[in-house]
Design an enzyme around this catalytic site. Sequence first.
Site, PDB file in Angstrom:
ATOM      1  N   THR A   1       0.823  -1.201   0.000  1.00  0.00           N
ATOM      2  CA  THR A   1       0.000   0.000   0.000  1.00  0.00           C
ATOM      3  C   THR A   1       0.858   1.253   0.000  1.00  0.00           C
ATOM      4  OG1 THR A   1      -1.779   1.196   1.122  1.00  0.00           O
ATOM      5  CG2 THR A   1      -0.228   0.065   2.540  1.00  0.00           C
TER       6      THR A   1
ATOM      7  N   ASN B   1      -0.830   3.977   0.941  1.00  0.00           N
ATOM      8  CA  ASN B   1      -1.681   4.786   1.813  1.00  0.00           C
ATOM      9  C   ASN B   1      -1.087   4.799   3.226  1.00  0.00           C
ATOM     10  OD1 ASN B   1      -3.728   5.472   3.705  1.00  0.00           O
ATOM     11  ND2 ASN B   1      -5.327   4.971   2.228  1.00  0.00           N
TER      12      ASN B   1
ATOM     13  N   ASP C   1      -7.534  -4.211   0.549  1.00  0.00           N
ATOM     14  CA  ASP C   1      -8.455  -3.413  -0.262  1.00  0.00           C
ATOM     15  C   ASP C   1      -9.696  -3.220   0.583  1.00  0.00           C
ATOM     16  OD1 ASP C   1      -8.615  -2.115  -2.948  1.00  0.00           O
ATOM     17  OD2 ASP C   1     -10.578  -3.064  -2.852  1.00  0.00           O
TER      18      ASP C   1
ATOM     19  N   PHE D   1      -8.920   8.523   8.849  1.00  0.00           N
ATOM     20  CA  PHE D   1      -8.794   9.022   7.471  1.00  0.00           C
ATOM     21  C   PHE D   1     -10.087   8.710   6.721  1.00  0.00           C
ATOM     22  CE2 PHE D   1      -8.106   5.016   5.034  1.00  0.00           C
ATOM     23  CZ  PHE D   1      -7.983   4.138   6.098  1.00  0.00           C
ATOM     24  N   GLY D   2     -10.104   9.045   5.451  1.00  0.00           N
ATOM     25  CA  GLY D   2     -11.232   8.694   4.576  1.00  0.00           C
ATOM     26  C   GLY D   2     -12.579   9.114   5.119  1.00  0.00           C
TER      27      GLY D   2
ATOM     28  N   ARG E   1     -10.623  -3.468   9.458  1.00  0.00           N
ATOM     29  CA  ARG E   1      -9.219  -3.845   9.285  1.00  0.00           C
ATOM     30  C   ARG E   1      -8.734  -4.645  10.499  1.00  0.00           C
ATOM     31  NH1 ARG E   1      -8.100   0.692   7.881  1.00  0.00           N
ATOM     32  NH2 ARG E   1      -8.570   0.288   5.706  1.00  0.00           N
TER      33      ARG E   1
END
Length: 245
Positions: free
Chosen positions: A7, A9, A69, A152-153, A193
């Site tokens: 990743t 990210n 993902d 985040f996000g 996650r």
Amino acid sequence: MIICAATGNAAKLREIRRILAPRGFEVKSQKDLGISLEPEENGSTFRENARIKAQAICLASGLPTLADDSGLSVDILNGEPGVYSARYAGTHGDDEANNKKLLENLKGLSEEQRRAKFVCALCFYLPGGAHMTVEGECAGHIIETARGGNGFGYDPLFVADRIGLAGGGEGPNTQGLTTSEMEDWQKDAISHRGKALAMLEEKLAAFLEENQPAAGGLPITGVEKTLAFERNHKDDGDKLKRSLR
Ligand code: IMP
């Protein structure tokens, strides 16, 4: 065990490291290994995309590789933004624009109609091709105004149903905190996650046991060749001894 995290990210990488480090994993990022490759995520599911990323980065790194993902799936939007979560508003990784678009699409809907879940697919890929994929989910709803400074996000818009508890375990999120208002450990205990990484850990020993030659760096054929070479060598030695007698 040293593994590569497929990743770019930084926020995801932090979470992966935070959860795996206490479990004995040293996580190298693509950046640490000088791999700038960004495989095209053209799968139609989180699982497919995780496998695509893990395979490509494992080939490039030569290390056991973990790819994540993940994304948000909103019931009333038929699972959108789904695999397009990172680029929902058009530009990859533009969290602000993605959140704005999500709020527009849910305008005027009740809390019950704003049900959603985060999903995370993790693919663990070994040099040699053996791999396994696990999935974790985190249910909740989308609020109308962003709150919180962590994560985040979509975190500032997502109120999870559950929260990690100080004594360990998890319970109902009675305060209605967003995952962006939670402490890291409160999110990790209930996040998609965190759940997926816990499941991976649960299955990892058996998976590595089954696929030991590849994990140890030598495919089965390689081991056989080594043994054959040693046998021949011994034969040669025997012949030599005989010829000297
Ligand atoms: P990916 O890098 O293609 O897997 O896209 C992941 C995207 O899903 C991120 O850019 C976020 O928009 C969203 N996402 C995934 N996990 C989380 C999370 O834990 N919190 C908030 N947003 C997330």
